[in-house]
Design a protein around this motif. Structure first.
Motif, PDB file in Angstrom:
ATOM      1  N   ARG A  93      53.245  39.861  36.342  1.00 53.17           N
ATOM      2  CA  ARG A  93      53.263  39.706  37.867  1.00 53.17           C
ATOM      3  C   ARG A  93      53.789  38.474  38.187  1.00 53.17           C
ATOM      4  NH1 ARG A  93      47.139  40.946  39.216  1.00 53.17           N
ATOM      5  NH2 ARG A  93      46.994  40.467  36.910  1.00 53.17           N
ATOM      6  N   ALA A  96      53.459  37.049  41.430  1.00 50.60           N
ATOM      7  CA  ALA A  96      52.328  36.411  42.052  1.00 50.60           C
ATOM      8  C   ALA A  96      52.478  34.802  42.130  1.00 50.60           C
ATOM      9  CB  ALA A  96      51.337  36.707  41.027  1.00 50.60           C
ATOM     10  N   ASP A 189      47.302  37.176  43.951  1.00 50.99           N
ATOM     11  CA  ASP A 189      47.351  38.859  44.233  1.00 50.99           C
ATOM     12  C   ASP A 189      46.326  39.458  44.998  1.00 50.99           C
ATOM     13  OD1 ASP A 189      47.779  41.431  44.104  1.00 50.99           O
ATOM     14  OD2 ASP A 189      47.674  41.551  41.829  1.00 50.99           O
ATOM     15  N   SER A 190      46.520  39.671  46.118  1.00 47.76           N
ATOM     16  CA  SER A 190      45.661  40.466  47.141  1.00 47.76           C
ATOM     17  C   SER A 190      45.911  41.912  47.509  1.00 47.76           C
ATOM     18  CB  SER A 190      45.214  39.658  48.319  1.00 47.76           C
ATOM     19  OG  SER A 190      46.449  39.615  49.138  1.00 47.76           O
ATOM     20  N   ARG A 195      45.368  44.606  39.941  1.00 47.50           N
ATOM     21  CA  ARG A 195      44.819  43.240  39.976  1.00 47.50           C
ATOM     22  C   ARG A 195      43.309  43.491  39.469  1.00 47.50           C
ATOM     23  NH1 ARG A 195      44.360  44.814  45.400  1.00 47.50           N
ATOM     24  NH2 ARG A 195      42.523  44.727  46.677  1.00 47.50           N
ATOM     25  N   HIS A 196      42.589  42.569  39.309  1.00 44.70           N
ATOM     26  CA  HIS A 196      41.464  42.607  38.516  1.00 44.70           C
ATOM     27  C   HIS A 196      40.089  42.839  39.485  1.00 44.70           C
ATOM     28  CE1 HIS A 196      42.343  41.408  34.405  1.00 44.70           C
ATOM     29  NE2 HIS A 196      43.470  40.648  35.096  1.00 44.70           N
ATOM     30  N   THR A 198      39.624  44.570  42.582  1.00 48.21           N
ATOM     31  CA  THR A 198      40.179  45.509  43.441  1.00 48.21           C
ATOM     32  C   THR A 198      39.660  45.193  44.847  1.00 48.21           C
ATOM     33  OG1 THR A 198      38.507  47.089  42.687  1.00 48.21           O
ATOM     34  CG2 THR A 198      40.871  47.050  41.651  1.00 48.21           C
ATOM     35  N   ASP A 202      42.689  38.177  43.252  1.00 47.58           N
ATOM     36  CA  ASP A 202      43.015  37.386  41.905  1.00 47.58           C
ATOM     37  C   ASP A 202      43.659  36.043  42.395  1.00 47.58           C
ATOM     38  OD1 ASP A 202      41.967  39.741  40.673  1.00 47.58           O
ATOM     39  OD2 ASP A 202      43.748  40.298  39.688  1.00 47.58           O
TER      40      ASP A 202
END
Length: 219
Positions: A93, A96, A189-190, A195-196, A198, A202
């Protein structure tokens, strides 16, 4: 008498040789012990240095998380991430790392005459360059700017010239290098589906510890 004296001198000479050989062995043992201790101390110092690196990243990560959560609490949503994240599936990513957390968390003001945003440090980015860098139309936190990143980032906490097409775009940087003399930005990352966290966001850093590449995130 002469023979007796010769025997005494011979024994004395042999004793001196034996004493000298023993002293040399002692010196070699001492040198070996010092070398082992030096190796242990150097290894311990290196581990302590690497531990300080990780601690610095952890401290800044928690500060960043607190700012993002404060933003969500007051604004009703998490800060937007790079708009390209929803269009890529690259596990790294890379987009990001090109995020607008610097702007969203510090609350720039919109300058209608210059058509762009003025940050708390008086740096300016045009609306065109903002879109080129982040693929977002503008800063959500700019109508009535609120400061979520407190105290505000120091000069060492962010850098510009990160994106060739938007050389005045500022990004928050990790306090530890990934590649020497290169910008190492915090990743965020939103919105992407991979993403981890959810249900939230992240945020993570990728940096070098010894010969290893380490990922330190909020998951």
């Amino acid at each position: 008498m002469d023979n007796a004296m010769k025997r005494i001198k011979h024994r004395t000479a042999n004793a001196e040789l034996q004493n000298g050989a023993f002293t040399l062995i002692e010196m070699l043992v001492v040198i070996a012990v010092i070398a082992i201790l030096a190796t242990l101390i150097a290894g311990g110092a290196l581990r302590a240095y690497e531990a300080r690196k990780i601690s610095r990243v952890d401290t800044e990560k928690h500060r960043l998380i607190n700012a993002i959560e404060a933003y969500q609490h007051q604004m009703g949503s998490f800060p937007p991430d790079n708009g390209r994240l929803t269009k890529v599936s690259d596990p790294d990513r890379i987009y990001a790392a090109t995020n607008q957390l610097f702007y969203e968390l510090t609350g720039p003001t919109y300058d209608a005459k210059k058509v762009g945003y003025v940050s708390y440090d008086t740096s300016f980015i045009s609306s065109i360059n903002y879109f080129a860098a982040f693929n977002r139309e503008g800063v959500a936190n700019s109508i009535e700017p609120r400061k979520f990143y407190n105290p505000p980032p120091k000069a060492a906490d962010y850098k510009s010239n990160y994106v060739d097409s938007a050389p005045d775009a500022n990004v928050l940087i990790v306090p530890v290098d990934l590649v020497p003399n290169a910008i190492n930005a915090w990743r965020y990352d939103s919105s992407s589906t991979n993403r981890h966290n959810t249900d939230s966001f992240d945020v993570w850093a990728v940096f070098k510890v010894g010969d290893k590449i380490v990922t330190n995130g909020n998951w």
